[in-house]
Every structure is written in C-alpha cells, then in structure tokens.
Design a protein around this motif. Structure first.
Motif, PDB file in Angstrom:
ATOM      1  N   LYS A   2     -86.418   3.990  37.731  1.00 28.01           N
ATOM      2  CA  LYS A   2     -84.984   4.298  37.763  1.00 28.01           C
ATOM      3  C   LYS A   2     -84.319   3.383  38.792  1.00 28.01           C
ATOM      4  CE  LYS A   2     -85.804   9.091  36.575  1.00 28.01           C
ATOM      5  NZ  LYS A   2     -85.683  10.481  37.021  1.00 28.01           N
ATOM      6  N   ILE A   3     -83.364   2.586  38.302  1.00 23.56           N
ATOM      7  CA  ILE A   3     -82.747   1.561  39.148  1.00 23.56           C
ATOM      8  C   ILE A   3     -81.230   1.697  39.111  1.00 23.56           C
ATOM      9  CG2 ILE A   3     -82.552  -0.920  39.579  1.00 23.56           C
ATOM     10  CD1 ILE A   3     -85.058  -1.231  37.761  1.00 23.56           C
ATOM     11  N   ILE A   4     -80.618   1.563  40.267  1.00 21.62           N
ATOM     12  CA  ILE A   4     -79.158   1.498  40.389  1.00 21.62           C
ATOM     13  C   ILE A   4     -78.798   0.085  40.841  1.00 21.62           C
ATOM     14  CG2 ILE A   4     -77.143   2.258  41.729  1.00 21.62           C
ATOM     15  CD1 ILE A   4     -77.967   4.555  40.075  1.00 21.62           C
ATOM     16  N   ALA A   5     -77.832  -0.515  40.157  1.00 18.91           N
ATOM     17  CA  ALA A   5     -77.302  -1.818  40.579  1.00 18.91           C
ATOM     18  C   ALA A   5     -75.975  -1.593  41.288  1.00 18.91           C
ATOM     19  CB  ALA A   5     -77.097  -2.728  39.380  1.00 18.91           C
ATOM     20  N   VAL A  42     -72.267   5.997  47.706  1.00 17.20           N
ATOM     21  CA  VAL A  42     -73.397   5.294  47.083  1.00 17.20           C
ATOM     22  C   VAL A  42     -74.666   6.127  47.230  1.00 17.20           C
ATOM     23  CG1 VAL A  42     -74.920   3.273  47.293  1.00 17.20           C
ATOM     24  CG2 VAL A  42     -72.431   2.972  47.275  1.00 17.20           C
ATOM     25  N   GLN A  43     -74.869   6.673  48.397  1.00 15.77           N
ATOM     26  CA  GLN A  43     -76.041   7.521  48.658  1.00 15.77           C
ATOM     27  C   GLN A  43     -76.052   8.721  47.709  1.00 15.77           C
ATOM     28  OE1 GLN A  43     -76.851   7.879  52.863  1.00 15.77           O
ATOM     29  NE2 GLN A  43     -77.288  10.039  52.569  1.00 15.77           N
ATOM     30  N   ASP A  44     -74.896   9.330  47.470  1.00 17.86           N
ATOM     31  CA  ASP A  44     -74.798  10.468  46.553  1.00 17.86           C
ATOM     32  C   ASP A  44     -75.184  10.070  45.130  1.00 17.86           C
ATOM     33  OD1 ASP A  44     -73.973  12.031  48.690  1.00 17.86           O
ATOM     34  OD2 ASP A  44     -71.847  12.015  48.112  1.00 17.86           O
ATOM     35  N   VAL A  79     -76.620   3.179  54.193  1.00 20.74           N
ATOM     36  CA  VAL A  79     -77.076   4.003  53.072  1.00 20.74           C
ATOM     37  C   VAL A  79     -78.505   4.469  53.371  1.00 20.74           C
ATOM     38  CG1 VAL A  79     -77.592   4.035  50.603  1.00 20.74           C
ATOM     39  CG2 VAL A  79     -75.633   2.728  51.454  1.00 20.74           C
ATOM     40  N   ASP A  80     -78.716   5.763  53.320  1.00 20.72           N
ATOM     41  CA  ASP A  80     -80.043   6.325  53.578  1.00 20.72           C
ATOM     42  C   ASP A  80     -80.863   6.228  52.292  1.00 20.72           C
ATOM     43  OD1 ASP A  80     -82.205   7.646  54.668  1.00 20.72           O
ATOM     44  OD2 ASP A  80     -81.330   9.644  54.397  1.00 20.72           O
TER      45      ASP A  80
END
Length: 131
Positions: A2-5, A42-44, A79-80
C-alpha cells in the motif's frame, strides 16, 4: 504494498494511492494552511489508507533539486511515518496532469490537478520498479 504518493506544493498537496501496481487512484488533495496542519493531514491520510510506503515527488536534475530535497526532508520529518520513503522525479507531472484534463473539466484551483500529478508520480515510480 500500500503506497501513498505525495505531490508537495505551497498551497495544496496532491495525493494518490495504490495497493495494486496496475491501478493508481488520485485522492482528495490537502489545502495547505501551514506546515504543521499539512503534515498532520498527510499523517491522517497515511493512517486511513494503512500506507506501508510513501513516494514523494521532487524535481530532479535542475538547479533547485538540492533546495527541494531539503524542503521535502523537513516536511517529512514533521510527518510521523516509520515506513519507507522514496523520492521520484516529478518533472512536468503537473503539466502532464493539466494536459490530460484539457476539455474534460474546467481548470479549477481545487487541487484535482495536484492529485493527478501525484498519480503520475506514483505511476512513474511503479514503472521504474519493474525495470
């Protein structure tokens, strides 16, 4: 995987997601009010989509590359996230996104182009991994 760009911008942050290398979808963009709010947003998204890796767009090869690497590193430190973070050349991704939407929708400053750019960035990264 699972990847977020992420397509980082000063006003908006474009996002895209993939759990299947054959399918990448743009997500709702984030309106950036300040860096702490943007990093939390972004973290959310990372948590919501259970992302295992991030692909962050950066313009490579130009005179601003080092400055952009510094800015991206600073933002990502806010970002954590414990997973892998990959950098991908984002050169012309926004122009490509705008071009793909010509005639299909009225150009609005609502972030759709930013998330389409993030989709292009992620597709480029996926393609580079197959080589």
């Amino acid at each position: 995987m699972k990847i977020i760009a992420i397509d980082l911008g000063l006003k908006r942050i474009g996002l895209a997601y993939s759990a299947d290398p054959n399918f990448v979808t743009p997500l709702n963009p984030i309106e950036r009010k300040n860096r702490n709010q943007a990093a939390k947003a972004v973290q959310d998204v990372i948590k919501e989509w259970s992302a295992e890796a991030l692909v962050v767009g950066i313009p490579m090869g130009g005179s601003s590359e080092e400055e952009m690497r510094r800015r991206v590193a600073h933002f990502m430190n806010l970002v954590d996230f414990d997973g892998e973070v990959y950098l991908q050349d984002e050169s012309h991704s926004s122009l490509e996104a705008e071009e793909s939407m010509k005639g299909k929708m009225k150009q609005k400053k609502d972030g759709r182009i930013d998330s389409l750019a993030a989709k292009i960035i992620l597709e480029r990264w996926i393609f580079s991994q197959k080589l």
